[in-house]
Design an enzyme around this catalytic site. Structure first.
Site, PDB file in Angstrom:
ATOM      1  N   SER A 162     -23.289  44.201  10.805  1.00  0.00           N
ATOM      2  CA  SER A 162     -24.873  44.116  10.817  1.00  0.00           C
ATOM      3  C   SER A 162     -25.136  42.592  10.060  1.00  0.00           C
ATOM      4  O   SER A 162     -24.228  42.267   9.241  1.00  0.00           O
ATOM      5  CB  SER A 162     -25.570  45.127   9.970  1.00  0.00           C
ATOM      6  OG  SER A 162     -26.999  44.778   9.948  1.00  0.00           O
ATOM      7  N   TYR A 213     -25.881  50.622   2.706  1.00  0.00           N
ATOM      8  CA  TYR A 213     -25.619  50.028   4.036  1.00  0.00           C
ATOM      9  C   TYR A 213     -24.940  48.437   4.107  1.00  0.00           C
ATOM     10  O   TYR A 213     -24.011  48.126   4.823  1.00  0.00           O
ATOM     11  CB  TYR A 213     -26.915  50.114   4.762  1.00  0.00           C
ATOM     12  CG  TYR A 213     -26.868  49.702   6.220  1.00  0.00           C
ATOM     13  CD1 TYR A 213     -26.032  50.327   7.167  1.00  0.00           C
ATOM     14  CD2 TYR A 213     -27.581  48.597   6.683  1.00  0.00           C
ATOM     15  CE1 TYR A 213     -26.018  50.008   8.647  1.00  0.00           C
ATOM     16  CE2 TYR A 213     -27.527  48.157   8.152  1.00  0.00           C
ATOM     17  CZ  TYR A 213     -26.953  48.870   9.051  1.00  0.00           C
ATOM     18  OH  TYR A 213     -26.768  48.536  10.104  1.00  0.00           O
ATOM     19  N   ASN A 251     -18.509  51.428  16.702  1.00  0.00           N
ATOM     20  CA  ASN A 251     -20.052  51.233  16.804  1.00  0.00           C
ATOM     21  C   ASN A 251     -20.739  52.243  15.933  1.00  0.00           C
ATOM     22  O   ASN A 251     -21.932  51.726  15.515  1.00  0.00           O
ATOM     23  CB  ASN A 251     -20.415  50.884  18.179  1.00  0.00           C
ATOM     24  CG  ASN A 251     -22.019  51.270  18.296  1.00  0.00           C
ATOM     25  OD1 ASN A 251     -22.871  50.202  18.008  1.00  0.00           O
ATOM     26  ND2 ASN A 251     -22.452  52.390  18.600  1.00  0.00           N
ATOM     27  N   LYS A 276     -21.190  47.392   5.427  1.00  0.00           N
ATOM     28  CA  LYS A 276     -21.216  46.535   6.479  1.00  0.00           C
ATOM     29  C   LYS A 276     -20.275  45.093   6.138  1.00  0.00           C
ATOM     30  O   LYS A 276     -19.412  44.860   6.950  1.00  0.00           O
ATOM     31  CB  LYS A 276     -22.568  46.240   6.986  1.00  0.00           C
ATOM     32  CG  LYS A 276     -23.042  47.430   7.710  1.00  0.00           C
ATOM     33  CD  LYS A 276     -22.375  47.758   8.953  1.00  0.00           C
ATOM     34  CE  LYS A 276     -23.388  48.630  10.025  1.00  0.00           C
ATOM     35  NZ  LYS A 276     -22.454  49.317  10.915  1.00  0.00           N
TER      36      LYS A 276
HETATM   37  N1  LIG Z   1     -30.605  48.661  15.653  1.00  0.00           N
HETATM   38  C1  LIG Z   1     -30.210  47.661  14.837  1.00  0.00           C
HETATM   39  O1  LIG Z   1     -31.358  46.921  14.477  1.00  0.00           O
HETATM   40  C2  LIG Z   1     -28.901  47.141  14.176  1.00  0.00           C
HETATM   41  C3  LIG Z   1     -28.691  46.234  13.609  1.00  0.00           C
HETATM   42  C4  LIG Z   1     -27.510  45.801  12.908  1.00  0.00           C
HETATM   43  C5  LIG Z   1     -26.501  46.567  13.109  1.00  0.00           C
HETATM   44  N2  LIG Z   1     -26.655  47.664  13.821  1.00  0.00           N
HETATM   45  C6  LIG Z   1     -25.837  48.731  13.956  1.00  0.00           C
HETATM   46  O2  LIG Z   1     -25.129  48.973  15.109  1.00  0.00           O
HETATM   47  C7  LIG Z   1     -24.710  50.290  15.477  1.00  0.00           C
HETATM   48  C8  LIG Z   1     -25.276  51.024  16.554  1.00  0.00           C
HETATM   49  O3  LIG Z   1     -26.659  50.970  16.232  1.00  0.00           O
HETATM   50  P1  LIG Z   1     -27.875  51.622  17.239  1.00  0.00           P
HETATM   51  O4  LIG Z   1     -29.097  50.868  16.852  1.00  0.00           O
HETATM   52  O5  LIG Z   1     -27.383  51.600  18.567  1.00  0.00           O
HETATM   53  O6  LIG Z   1     -27.915  53.062  16.290  1.00  0.00           O
HETATM   54  P2  LIG Z   1     -28.278  54.477  17.122  1.00  0.00           P
HETATM   55  O7  LIG Z   1     -28.664  54.994  16.077  1.00  0.00           O
HETATM   56  O8  LIG Z   1     -28.960  54.489  18.303  1.00  0.00           O
HETATM   57  O9  LIG Z   1     -26.538  54.950  17.323  1.00  0.00           O
HETATM   58  C9  LIG Z   1     -25.770  55.290  16.642  1.00  0.00           C
HETATM   59  C10 LIG Z   1     -24.909  56.253  17.099  1.00  0.00           C
HETATM   60  O10 LIG Z   1     -23.853  56.763  16.083  1.00  0.00           O
HETATM   61  C11 LIG Z   1     -23.905  58.082  16.143  1.00  0.00           C
HETATM   62  N3  LIG Z   1     -23.235  58.619  14.735  1.00  0.00           N
HETATM   63  C12 LIG Z   1     -23.608  58.726  13.680  1.00  0.00           C
HETATM   64  N4  LIG Z   1     -22.780  58.893  12.665  1.00  0.00           N
HETATM   65  C13 LIG Z   1     -21.894  59.338  13.592  1.00  0.00           C
HETATM   66  C14 LIG Z   1     -20.434  59.659  13.199  1.00  0.00           C
HETATM   67  N5  LIG Z   1     -20.197  60.161  11.734  1.00  0.00           N
HETATM   68  N6  LIG Z   1     -19.409  59.943  14.031  1.00  0.00           N
HETATM   69  C15 LIG Z   1     -19.691  59.637  15.168  1.00  0.00           C
HETATM   70  N7  LIG Z   1     -20.833  59.043  15.821  1.00  0.00           N
HETATM   71  C16 LIG Z   1     -21.910  58.969  14.992  1.00  0.00           C
HETATM   72  C17 LIG Z   1     -25.034  58.542  16.356  1.00  0.00           C
HETATM   73  O11 LIG Z   1     -25.401  59.929  16.774  1.00  0.00           O
HETATM   74  C18 LIG Z   1     -25.922  57.696  17.337  1.00  0.00           C
HETATM   75  O12 LIG Z   1     -25.708  58.033  18.642  1.00  0.00           O
HETATM   76  C19 LIG Z   1     -24.638  50.910  14.204  1.00  0.00           C
HETATM   77  O13 LIG Z   1     -23.320  50.669  13.623  1.00  0.00           O
HETATM   78  C20 LIG Z   1     -25.721  50.075  13.384  1.00  0.00           C
HETATM   79  O14 LIG Z   1     -25.459  50.078  11.728  1.00  0.00           O
HETATM   80  C21 LIG Z   1     -28.099  48.159  14.533  1.00  0.00           C
END
Ligand SMILES: NC(=O)c1ccc[n+]([C@@H]2O[C@H](COP(=O)([O-])OP(=O)(O)OC[C@H]3O[C@@H](n4cnc5c(N)ncnc54)[C@H](O)[C@@H]3O)[C@@H](O)[C@H]2O)c1
Length: 248
Positions: A139, A153, A84, A157
């Site tokens: 995503s 990005y 994730n 993805k």
């Molecule tokens: N929120 C959205 O709208 C959305 C939409 C589509 C996809 N996503 C994807 O879902 C996933 C989670 O998103 P979220 O909204 O919970 O984001 P978030 O920023 O709340 O959580 C992401 C977490 O990943 C951790 N992280 C970042 N780089 C890292 C690394 N190199 N090693 C380990 N951990 C690392 C961060 O510290 C954070 O805790 C991501 O992959 C994001 O791309 C999110």
């Protein structure tokens, strides 16, 4: 449908916040032993507290192969891996001429290379057990275009979705499934909050209007699909991408 993960060992990356924390909690609530990995120590501590005394936190940058190997070896056999960790690393959409090599590579490291390194580290143990589940979080940006406008990005993805299909075929003979959840826009982190604010009232209303279910999603909506892919109910499902976006 009763989904139970009693005593299953689950690794969730990016578990200190947002979707990762919700996924970790959903597994812990169903009896799993959760290993939460992230680069954010404070957030990890809180996730571990929420998941209960059997869970563990690991400081891990998934883009560092040696560290990934070390942490996975410390954990031992793993039943379920959720890749994730990801996001836009604080970047915003800019014209192609302005993107540095570091900007490009940073986003690939966490969203694509990290998922590969993690899968590579857990695969031998899953092969030995002849069982395993790997679930990657991509995503809508990997299936279409990114609302953020960030080239790396959308590309990383899309690459992660390709990796899902490829690994599903490579690992299928060992009864390991590899699937992918493609979330839509969720207000779960500082970047999406900024995007939401920048849309203004009209843009926000338009975004919701374009969703079949006429509401924004939550981290639990995303976690629910992960629970399904990880469960026995998805035993003959592999290489698939499911959009969890309220319907487009
Ligand atoms: N929120 C959205 O709208 C959305 C939409 C589509 C996809 N996503 C994807 O879902 C996933 C989670 O998103 P979220 O909204 O919970 O984001 P978030 O920023 O709340 O959580 C992401 C977490 O990943 C951790 N992280 C970042 N780089 C890292 C690394 N190199 N090693 C380990 N951990 C690392 C961060 O510290 C954070 O805790 C991501 O992959 C994001 O791309 C999110």
């Amino acid at each position: 449908m009763n989904i139970d993960f009693q005593d299953k060992v689950v690794v969730v990356t990016g578990a200190a916040h947002g979707f990762g924390r919700a996924i970790a909690q959903n597994f812990a609530d169903r009896g799993a032993v959760v290993h939460a990995c992230d680069v954010n120590a404070g957030g990890l501590e809180e996730t571990v507290r929420l998941c209960g005394p059997r869970s563990r936190g690991h400081m891990l940058d998934v883009g560092r192969r040696d560290d990934v190997q070390t942490v996975v070896a410390q954990i031992g056999d793993i039943d379920i891996l959720v890749n994730n960790a990801g996001g836009v690393r604080g970047q915003v959409g800019r014209p192609i001429e302005e993107i540095s090599e570091t900007d490009w590579r940073d986003i690939f490291d966490v969203n694509l290379t990290g998922a590969f390194f993690m899968a590579q580290a857990v695969a031998p143990g899953m092969k030995r057990k002849q069982a395993g589940r790997i679930i990657n979080i991509s995503s809508g940006a990997g299936l279409g275009i990114s609302l953020t406008g960030i080239q790396a990005y959308a590309s990383a993805k899309a690459g992660q979705i390709g990796l899902t299909r490829q690994l599903a075929h490579e690992l299928g003979p060992w009864n390991i499934t590899v699937n992918n959840v493609a979330p839509g826009f969720v207000r779960s982190n500082p970047s999406t909050e900024k995007q939401w604010d920048a849309m203004g009232e009209e843009g926000q209303a338009r975004l919701i209007q374009n969703i079949a279910l006429k509401r924004l999603g939550t981290a639990d909506d995303i976690a629910a699909m992960v629970m399904f892919f990880a469960s026995d109910f998805a035993g003959w499902v592999s290489g698939q991408v499911i959009s969890v976006d309220g319907g487009k």
